[in-house]
Design an enzyme around this catalytic site. Sequence first.
Site, PDB file in Angstrom:
ATOM      1  N   ASP A 118       5.853 -17.807 -39.287  1.00  0.00           N
ATOM      2  CA  ASP A 118       4.992 -19.020 -38.782  1.00  0.00           C
ATOM      3  C   ASP A 118       4.902 -18.778 -37.124  1.00  0.00           C
ATOM      4  O   ASP A 118       3.885 -19.194 -36.737  1.00  0.00           O
ATOM      5  CB  ASP A 118       5.817 -20.308 -38.911  1.00  0.00           C
ATOM      6  CG  ASP A 118       6.067 -20.452 -40.254  1.00  0.00           C
ATOM      7  OD1 ASP A 118       6.019 -19.818 -40.945  1.00  0.00           O
ATOM      8  OD2 ASP A 118       6.734 -21.622 -40.508  1.00  0.00           O
ATOM      9  N   ASP A 206      -0.816 -21.382 -36.627  1.00  0.00           N
ATOM     10  CA  ASP A 206       0.458 -20.889 -36.912  1.00  0.00           C
ATOM     11  C   ASP A 206       0.191 -19.739 -37.285  1.00  0.00           C
ATOM     12  O   ASP A 206      -0.784 -19.232 -37.870  1.00  0.00           O
ATOM     13  CB  ASP A 206       1.273 -21.777 -37.895  1.00  0.00           C
ATOM     14  CG  ASP A 206       1.402 -22.956 -37.502  1.00  0.00           C
ATOM     15  OD1 ASP A 206       1.284 -23.487 -36.439  1.00  0.00           O
ATOM     16  OD2 ASP A 206       2.248 -23.676 -38.279  1.00  0.00           O
ATOM     17  N   HIS A 255      -0.246 -22.456 -44.182  1.00  0.00           N
ATOM     18  CA  HIS A 255       0.274 -21.184 -44.242  1.00  0.00           C
ATOM     19  C   HIS A 255      -0.164 -20.419 -45.808  1.00  0.00           C
ATOM     20  O   HIS A 255      -0.259 -20.931 -46.712  1.00  0.00           O
ATOM     21  CB  HIS A 255       1.826 -21.002 -44.356  1.00  0.00           C
ATOM     22  CG  HIS A 255       2.222 -21.935 -43.164  1.00  0.00           C
ATOM     23  ND1 HIS A 255       3.485 -22.173 -42.708  1.00  0.00           N
ATOM     24  CD2 HIS A 255       1.551 -22.091 -41.890  1.00  0.00           C
ATOM     25  CE1 HIS A 255       3.790 -22.557 -41.579  1.00  0.00           C
ATOM     26  NE2 HIS A 255       2.363 -22.542 -40.924  1.00  0.00           N
ATOM     27  N   ASP A 257       0.487 -18.010 -47.060  1.00  0.00           N
ATOM     28  CA  ASP A 257       1.242 -16.918 -48.045  1.00  0.00           C
ATOM     29  C   ASP A 257       2.097 -17.365 -49.348  1.00  0.00           C
ATOM     30  O   ASP A 257       2.838 -16.923 -50.084  1.00  0.00           O
ATOM     31  CB  ASP A 257       2.206 -16.257 -47.068  1.00  0.00           C
ATOM     32  CG  ASP A 257       3.119 -17.033 -46.203  1.00  0.00           C
ATOM     33  OD1 ASP A 257       3.088 -18.363 -46.253  1.00  0.00           O
ATOM     34  OD2 ASP A 257       3.881 -16.438 -45.526  1.00  0.00           O
ATOM     35  N   CYS A 361       7.948 -15.650 -45.560  1.00  0.00           N
ATOM     36  CA  CYS A 361       7.984 -16.646 -44.410  1.00  0.00           C
ATOM     37  C   CYS A 361       9.297 -16.378 -43.620  1.00  0.00           C
ATOM     38  O   CYS A 361       9.240 -16.571 -42.564  1.00  0.00           O
ATOM     39  CB  CYS A 361       8.215 -18.246 -44.872  1.00  0.00           C
ATOM     40  SG  CYS A 361       7.057 -18.731 -46.089  1.00  0.00           S
TER      41      CYS A 361
HETATM   42  N1  NVA Z   1       1.677 -24.457 -48.112  1.00  0.00           N
HETATM   43  C1  NVA Z   1       2.626 -23.755 -48.979  1.00  0.00           C
HETATM   44  C2  NVA Z   1       3.898 -23.040 -48.037  1.00  0.00           C
HETATM   45  C3  NVA Z   1       3.548 -21.657 -47.379  1.00  0.00           C
HETATM   46  C4  NVA Z   1       4.690 -21.025 -47.129  1.00  0.00           C
HETATM   47  C5  NVA Z   1       3.083 -24.334 -50.226  1.00  0.00           C
HETATM   48  O1  NVA Z   1       3.903 -25.056 -49.794  1.00  0.00           O
HETATM   49  O2  NVA Z   1       2.607 -23.846 -51.235  1.00  0.00           O
END
Ligand code: NVA
Length: 383
Positions: A118, A206, A255, A257, A361
């Site tokens: 992050d 981030d 994020h 990923d 992560c």
């Molecule tokens: N936004 C994402 C987390 C990414 C690490 C999710 O909760 O699916």
Amino acid sequence: MAAEQKSEESHQKTIVNSWNEWDPLKHVIVGRADDCHIPPLEPAVECKVPNDSDMKGKWGRRPQESIDNGNAQLDNFAEILRKRGIRVDRPTPLDFSRPVNSPDFDTQSMFGCMPPRDVIATVGNEMIEATMSYRCRWFEYLCYRPLLERYFKEDPNMRWEAAPKPRLTDRSYKKDYLSRIMTIEDRLKLTAAKDFVTTEEEPLFDAAELARMGKDIVVQHGFTANLAGIDWLRRHFPDFRIHAMNFPGDPYPIHIDCTFVPLRPGLLFNNPNRKALPEHKKLFEINGWEIIEAAQPAHENPPPLCYSSVWLSMNVLVLDPKTVCVEASEVYQMEQLDKLGFEVIPVPFRDAYPFGGGLHCATTDVYREGSCEDYFPKQVEGF
Ligand code: NVA
């Protein structure tokens, strides 16, 4: 670990170099769960916590038992990587119970240092400290400073950069954002309209919003990266092509990923609930890339006190174009990757999820072999 192996590892030359998410991994940072806190509510955090989450209304240090369990799985993951000859470094935790005060804001605690992905992005020989977008995470880069200082001393070619520290005043967040959100459907309408909690007051991103594919880097435009942040990245990396993507099916776009995950040249996973827009897919299609839907997660719910969704199933760490680490209970994800020709390494990790995410992560690349390649010689105008 055998003493012999440890000393061999510490003699490994430090090289900062990583251009993508799949080249052979040689050196990585793995986070820690120590002293992790659930931060008090602040504008950016509040809209991330789902209405029915067990985290609603809670803040403070996480229970010691869960910290110990999380750390046991993080240590085990680090050991699995070391046994495969990968050098592993760990961050230095701060006292996360301390408040974060600046001339512009006050908040009552910090967060932790489990997800280095992050905070630090490695792009080629550069490691860059992201602006971050939560007040509680303003000082998190300090956990990585002992490592970055060391890499800077040991690798004369390393570039060490920090994006402008944001002010994070109330002007950086939409004041009435939450009051407009009643249901998941409302949330989806807002995110489809690219109406996110952050404003364009100042550049914000981030590091986990970046997906690196050689000369091309995709950045998710969502809750933790705004257009000013993406513009800042474009100007900072003039030799790269930075593509902003948003994923309308995600009610909490934070994020990239668990949404859009490169696996090897020509192949990436897309979350079937957060499909890439046709105008964004075009770049991949015209360059012969295959975008496949990730398998369904094996679980109906994330573990207790977890920010992330069950889609941490697709938060995999690629060790090289034929080898991938997957959470050990994610049987469907493992099967899918096996069929795609990968050697799958199962890694138990659900106890570490609440501290900031999955296997991707929890890591940041320092060194992957390889150089900057152009995987997308055909470009799409305006993207
Ligand atoms: N936004 C994402 C987390 C990414 C690490 C999710 O909760 O699916």
